[in-house]
Design an enzyme around this catalytic site. Structure first.
Site, mmCIF file in Angstrom:
data_model
loop_
_atom_site.group_PDB
_atom_site.id
_atom_site.type_symbol
_atom_site.label_atom_id
_atom_site.label_comp_id
_atom_site.label_asym_id
_atom_site.label_seq_id
_atom_site.Cartn_x
_atom_site.Cartn_y
_atom_site.Cartn_z
ATOM 1 N N ALA A 83 0.842 -1.206 0.000
ATOM 2 C CA ALA A 83 0.000 0.000 0.000
ATOM 3 C C ALA A 83 0.871 1.249 0.000
ATOM 4 O O ALA A 83 1.810 1.369 0.791
ATOM 5 C CB ALA A 83 -0.905 -0.002 1.229
ATOM 6 N N GLY A 84 0.558 2.162 -0.890
ATOM 7 C CA GLY A 84 1.354 3.388 -0.945
ATOM 8 C C GLY A 84 0.600 4.494 -1.649
ATOM 9 O O GLY A 84 -0.275 4.240 -2.479
ATOM 10 N N ILE A 85 0.947 5.728 -1.284
ATOM 11 C CA ILE A 85 0.299 6.886 -1.903
ATOM 12 C C ILE A 85 1.359 7.909 -2.311
ATOM 13 O O ILE A 85 2.498 7.859 -1.827
ATOM 14 C CB ILE A 85 -0.701 7.571 -0.931
ATOM 15 C CG1 ILE A 85 0.009 8.050 0.355
ATOM 16 C CG2 ILE A 85 -1.853 6.636 -0.607
ATOM 17 C CD1 ILE A 85 -0.858 8.953 1.224
ATOM 18 N N ASP A 88 2.614 14.494 -4.419
ATOM 19 C CA ASP A 88 3.772 15.163 -5.016
ATOM 20 C C ASP A 88 3.641 16.685 -4.993
ATOM 21 O O ASP A 88 2.577 17.235 -5.299
ATOM 22 C CB ASP A 88 3.941 14.720 -6.477
ATOM 23 C CG ASP A 88 4.311 13.248 -6.629
ATOM 24 O OD1 ASP A 88 4.474 12.561 -5.606
ATOM 25 O OD2 ASP A 88 4.441 12.795 -7.785
ATOM 26 N N GLN A 141 13.518 11.946 -6.276
ATOM 27 C CA GLN A 141 12.725 12.437 -7.416
ATOM 28 C C GLN A 141 12.256 13.849 -7.140
ATOM 29 O O GLN A 141 11.735 14.129 -6.051
ATOM 30 C CB GLN A 141 11.512 11.509 -7.643
ATOM 31 C CG GLN A 141 10.494 12.010 -8.650
ATOM 32 C CD GLN A 141 11.078 12.223 -10.044
ATOM 33 O OE1 GLN A 141 11.860 11.407 -10.541
ATOM 34 N NE2 GLN A 141 10.754 13.350 -10.664
ATOM 35 N N GLY A 143 9.987 16.685 -6.669
ATOM 36 C CA GLY A 143 8.566 16.692 -6.294
ATOM 37 C C GLY A 143 8.174 15.580 -5.342
ATOM 38 O O GLY A 143 6.992 15.450 -5.016
ATOM 39 N N TYR A 147 7.726 11.116 -0.534
ATOM 40 C CA TYR A 147 7.633 9.736 -1.051
ATOM 41 C C TYR A 147 9.006 9.060 -1.077
ATOM 42 O O TYR A 147 9.167 7.915 -0.641
ATOM 43 C CB TYR A 147 7.029 9.806 -2.453
ATOM 44 C CG TYR A 147 6.739 8.491 -3.125
ATOM 45 C CD1 TYR A 147 5.521 7.842 -2.947
ATOM 46 C CD2 TYR A 147 7.667 7.911 -3.992
ATOM 47 C CE1 TYR A 147 5.241 6.647 -3.610
ATOM 48 C CE2 TYR A 147 7.389 6.721 -4.650
ATOM 49 C CZ TYR A 147 6.183 6.095 -4.451
ATOM 50 O OH TYR A 147 5.905 4.917 -5.102
ATOM 51 N N GLY A 178 10.260 0.487 -11.123
ATOM 52 C CA GLY A 178 10.385 1.774 -11.802
ATOM 53 C C GLY A 178 8.992 2.304 -12.074
ATOM 54 O O GLY A 178 8.062 2.067 -11.299
ATOM 55 N N ILE A 180 5.562 2.156 -13.511
ATOM 56 C CA ILE A 180 4.699 1.048 -13.929
ATOM 57 C C ILE A 180 3.348 1.631 -14.365
ATOM 58 O O ILE A 180 2.888 2.624 -13.784
ATOM 59 C CB ILE A 180 4.484 0.060 -12.746
ATOM 60 C CG1 ILE A 180 5.839 -0.368 -12.117
ATOM 61 C CG2 ILE A 180 3.679 -1.162 -13.186
ATOM 62 C CD1 ILE A 180 6.782 -1.115 -13.016
#
Ligand code: CAA
Length: 240
Positions: A83-85, A88, A141, A143, A147, A178, A180
């Site tokens: 699970a991830g959100i 950005d 990354q 922005g 994350y 990477g 997806i």
């Protein structure tokens, strides 16, 4: 022997592909989701995989949900913290709320998911912990200060868990996908996404199933000596 797997965020995106892959390999699978009841219901109807709703950022809810899964299916021996959100924003515009939400779900969520399952794995002398990190935890990354911090933190979690679990027959590994083809990546502004794809030597986004197959490999009973490692599946976009 039927293995029991829990996949958080397991009814959509990469998680859905993981749930389906493990089911096809004979696992009894429980998939969690956070909010979208309709999509979860449709997923269960399509796949026959049971879904459970809780917020992985909430320890008490995770513990209770996991107890319910174990009452329904049996002791969990394979856990995929997926699970991830994203929230950005360039750092100068990132709010404390955007920071905290991502930390709660992507980092604390891994603790909350694995911690209640860990004692049972230790007792039974078998476990597979697989954490879905990200290329952006490896390279950072623009922005994604929030994350990237969580996804780098996820790598610290698995390297430490690997050492703690090794003698108890538990492995902990990470996968760094990477870019997806999921809703998360499709949400990026199209012009930015096109530039990202242009920077992937494979010339395309990855498919969720390509990550799911990595999970199945790490989950296998004969993968016991692979512990604390990271599989990078990114179309040659970045090398560690
Ligand atoms: N490197 C350097 N400069 C960059 C940059 C980069 N990668 N990206 C943007 N900039 C620059 C822009 O050129 C622009 O500069 P100018 O003002 O001089 O033209 C400035 O930064 C502002 O950029 P934006 O117009 O894009 O700013 P914004 O506020 O509209 O959007 C953003 C900011 C939301 C972070 C947007 O840039 C974005 O969406 N970036 C993509 C972030 C990303 O890759 N997220 C991954 C999501 S998928 C995922 O997380 C899954 C996974 O694990 C891989």
């Amino acid at each position: 022997m039927t293995r029991i797997a829990l996949v958080t965020g397991g009814s959509r995106g990469i998680g859905a592909a993981i749930s389906k892959e493990l089911k096809s390999k004979g696992y009894s699978v429980a998939a969690t989701y956070a909010g979208n009841d309709e999509k979860a219901k449709a997923f269960t109807e399509e796949t026959g995989i049971k879904t459970y709703k809780w917020n992985v950022g909430d320890y008490a809810a995770s513990k209770e949900g996991i107890a319910q899964v174990e009452a329904d299916l049996g002791p969990i021996d394979t856990v995929v913290a997926n699970a991830g959100i994203t929230r950005d924003a360039p750092f100068h515009r990132m709010t404390p709320e955007q920071w905290q939400e991502v930390i709660d779900t992507n980092l604390t969520g891994v603790f909350n998911t694995v911690h209640p399952i860990w004692p049972g794995m230790r007792e039974r002398k078998f476990g597979r912990v697989i954490v879905i990190s990200s290329i952006n935890g490896q390279k950072g990354q623009f922005g994604q200060v929030n994350y990237a911090a969580t996804k780098a933190g996820d790598l610290g979690i698995v390297k430490s868990l690997a050492q703690e679990g090794a003698r108890a027959g538990i492995t902990a590994n990470a996968i760094c996908p990477g870019y997806i083809a999921t809703e998360m990546v499709m949400a990026i502004d199209e012009s930015i996404r096109d530039k990202i794809i242009a920077g992937i030597p494979a010339g395309r986004l990855g498919e969720p199933e390509e990550i799911a197959r990595c999970v199945a490999f790490l989950a296998g009973e004969d993968s016991g000596f692979i512990n604390g490692s990271t599989i990078s599946a990114n179309g040659a976009q970045f090398f560690v």
